[in-house]
Motif scaffolding. Structure first.
Motif, PDB file in Angstrom:
ATOM      1  N   LYS A 179       0.828  -1.201   0.000  1.00 17.58           N
ATOM      2  CA  LYS A 179       0.000   0.000   0.000  1.00 17.58           C
ATOM      3  C   LYS A 179       0.870   1.263   0.000  1.00 17.58           C
ATOM      4  O   LYS A 179       0.616   2.228  -0.745  1.00 17.58           O
ATOM      5  N   ALA A 180       1.909   1.247   0.825  1.00 15.48           N
ATOM      6  CA  ALA A 180       2.813   2.398   0.886  1.00 15.48           C
ATOM      7  C   ALA A 180       3.531   2.607  -0.443  1.00 15.48           C
ATOM      8  O   ALA A 180       3.705   3.743  -0.911  1.00 15.48           O
ATOM      9  N   MET A 181       3.916   1.508  -1.091  1.00 10.89           N
ATOM     10  CA  MET A 181       4.599   1.606  -2.381  1.00 10.89           C
ATOM     11  C   MET A 181       3.665   2.137  -3.464  1.00 10.89           C
ATOM     12  O   MET A 181       4.070   2.932  -4.327  1.00 10.89           O
ATOM     13  N   GLN A 182       2.422   1.700  -3.421  1.00  9.91           N
ATOM     14  CA  GLN A 182       1.441   2.199  -4.388  1.00  9.91           C
ATOM     15  C   GLN A 182       1.210   3.696  -4.218  1.00  9.91           C
ATOM     16  O   GLN A 182       1.086   4.431  -5.204  1.00  9.91           O
TER      17      GLN A 182
ATOM     18  N   GLN B 132      11.838   9.425  -7.006  1.00  9.78           N
ATOM     19  CA  GLN B 132      12.232   8.157  -7.603  1.00  9.78           C
ATOM     20  C   GLN B 132      13.251   7.431  -6.721  1.00  9.78           C
ATOM     21  O   GLN B 132      13.144   6.221  -6.488  1.00  9.78           O
ATOM     22  N   THR B 133      14.231   8.177  -6.213  1.00  8.30           N
ATOM     23  CA  THR B 133      15.236   7.587  -5.321  1.00  8.30           C
ATOM     24  C   THR B 133      14.593   7.103  -4.026  1.00  8.30           C
ATOM     25  O   THR B 133      14.920   6.016  -3.519  1.00  8.30           O
ATOM     26  N   ASP B 134      13.660   7.893  -3.503  1.00  7.62           N
ATOM     27  CA  ASP B 134      12.960   7.520  -2.270  1.00  7.62           C
ATOM     28  C   ASP B 134      12.164   6.235  -2.456  1.00  7.62           C
ATOM     29  O   ASP B 134      12.141   5.371  -1.575  1.00  7.62           O
ATOM     30  N   PHE B 135      11.530   6.092  -3.612  1.00  6.06           N
ATOM     31  CA  PHE B 135      10.757   4.883  -3.907  1.00  6.06           C
ATOM     32  C   PHE B 135      11.674   3.660  -3.947  1.00  6.06           C
ATOM     33  O   PHE B 135      11.354   2.603  -3.383  1.00  6.06           O
ATOM     34  N   GLN B 136      12.809   3.780  -4.609  1.00  7.35           N
ATOM     35  CA  GLN B 136      13.754   2.663  -4.718  1.00  7.35           C
ATOM     36  C   GLN B 136      14.331   2.286  -3.362  1.00  7.35           C
ATOM     37  O   GLN B 136      14.469   1.090  -3.050  1.00  7.35           O
ATOM     38  N   ASP B 137      14.654   3.292  -2.553  1.00  2.73           N
ATOM     39  CA  ASP B 137      15.188   3.025  -1.215  1.00  2.73           C
ATOM     40  C   ASP B 137      14.140   2.329  -0.336  1.00  2.73           C
ATOM     41  O   ASP B 137      14.454   1.392   0.408  1.00  2.73           O
ATOM     42  N   PHE B 138      12.903   2.800  -0.424  1.00  2.00           N
ATOM     43  CA  PHE B 138      11.833   2.208   0.371  1.00  2.00           C
ATOM     44  C   PHE B 138      11.599   0.756  -0.058  1.00  2.00           C
ATOM     45  O   PHE B 138      11.373  -0.122   0.791  1.00  2.00           O
ATOM     46  N   GLN B 139      11.639   0.508  -1.346  1.00  2.00           N
ATOM     47  CA  GLN B 139      11.445  -0.854  -1.855  1.00  2.00           C
ATOM     48  C   GLN B 139      12.524  -1.793  -1.313  1.00  2.00           C
ATOM     49  O   GLN B 139      12.229  -2.920  -0.894  1.00  2.00           O
TER      50      GLN B 139
ATOM     51  N   SER C 153      12.250  -2.063   2.721  1.00  8.69           N
ATOM     52  CA  SER C 153      11.035  -2.767   3.158  1.00  8.69           C
ATOM     53  C   SER C 153      11.190  -4.272   2.992  1.00  8.69           C
ATOM     54  O   SER C 153      10.738  -5.053   3.851  1.00  8.69           O
ATOM     55  N   GLN C 154      11.844  -4.698   1.914  1.00 13.39           N
ATOM     56  CA  GLN C 154      12.072  -6.119   1.718  1.00 13.39           C
ATOM     57  C   GLN C 154      13.052  -6.659   2.763  1.00 13.39           C
ATOM     58  O   GLN C 154      12.886  -7.767   3.273  1.00 13.39           O
ATOM     59  N   GLU C 155      14.069  -5.880   3.071  1.00  9.95           N
ATOM     60  CA  GLU C 155      15.008  -6.288   4.121  1.00  9.95           C
ATOM     61  C   GLU C 155      14.295  -6.388   5.468  1.00  9.95           C
ATOM     62  O   GLU C 155      14.544  -7.320   6.244  1.00  9.95           O
ATOM     63  N   SER C 156      13.411  -5.446   5.735  1.00 10.62           N
ATOM     64  CA  SER C 156      12.656  -5.458   6.982  1.00 10.62           C
ATOM     65  C   SER C 156      11.736  -6.672   7.052  1.00 10.62           C
ATOM     66  O   SER C 156      11.595  -7.302   8.124  1.00 10.62           O
ATOM     67  N   LEU C 157      11.134  -7.023   5.925  1.00 10.05           N
ATOM     68  CA  LEU C 157      10.228  -8.178   5.887  1.00 10.05           C
ATOM     69  C   LEU C 157      11.000  -9.476   6.134  1.00 10.05           C
ATOM     70  O   LEU C 157      10.528 -10.352   6.866  1.00 10.05           O
TER      71      LEU C 157
END
Length: 219
Positions: free
Chosen positions: A59-62, A98-105, A108-112
């Motif tokens: 949801k956050a990524m969308q 764009q950079t913020d989106f890539q960093d969050f992606q 977030s996967q590392e956190s998961l």
């Protein structure tokens, strides 16, 4: 003399005992830790918790993607109208988004993955404790794991007999009824087969009838 003979006899008996024990084949069993983990009640709870977190991340990524797309669309529509300094500021903002989106992606996967390890680790310790108990109670020399883990070579490449499989003993030690697990798996397999069947019986093709000629129009 007699005492020396007794001492020598005891030494020989002890040596025979050691040799006999050394010649005894080790008792080896095997199990599949991934299978045991998958059928434990904790596994479903872990799956649900991870799914909730995954949905929140999506949801956050969308939202972030929509924000970028909306601002990029506005940039395309107004770039020619804006002054050079405003256009440069908008381009800088788009680059940041764009950079913020890539960093969050990435984070977030590392956190998961970290969350998954935190949830699974106590269960794996619980499984290992049960395996040790089964090994001691049944005098196993070794209990090996059939599955070496994700993307790894299994520790056991061949098992000639299922009699050496101690998975059911481990499940019982963990308070899980193997017969109930088998029943649930069988029911799930039957349900899957039923879903593959067509919902309705296909209609038999109707017998060929001569086509009705179109009415002739009168002049």
């Amino acid at each position: 003399m007699k005492s020396k003979f007794i001492v020598a006899l005891i030494a020989i008996v002890a040596l025979i005992g050691v040799e006999t024990k050394a010649q005894q084949a080790p008792k080896i069993g095997w199990t599949n830790v991934d299978y045991i983990l998958s059928v434990l009640p904790e596994s479903k709870k872990i799956e649900n918790e991870l799914q909730i977190q995954q949905q929140q991340i999506q949801k956050a990524m969308q939202d972030k993607q929509k924000e970028f797309e909306d601002k990029y669309k506005a940039y395309e529509q107004n770039a020619t109208k804006w002054s050079e300094i405003i256009r440069a500021d908008k381009e800088k903002e788009l680059s940041r988004l764009q950079t913020d989106f890539q960093d969050f992606q990435r984070t977030s996967q590392e956190s998961l993955q970290k969350k998954q390890q935190q949830l699974i680790q106590p269960v794996l310790i619980k499984i290992n404790t049960a395996i040790e108990a089964v090994g001691k109670e049944n005098s196993y020399t070794y209990i090996l794991n059939m599955d070496g883990g994700a993307q790894t070579t299994p520790i056991i490449l061949f098992a000639g007999s299922d009699e050496l499989n101690v998975s059911n003993l481990v499940l019982k030690k963990l308070g899980v009824d193997p017969a109930e697990i088998e029943k649930q798996q069988k029911a799930a397999a039957e349900a899957a087969v039923q879903q593959l069947k067509p919902a309705t019986t296909p209609q038999q093709p109707a017998a060929n009838k001569p086509a009705t000629p179109a009415p002739v129009k009168k002049n």
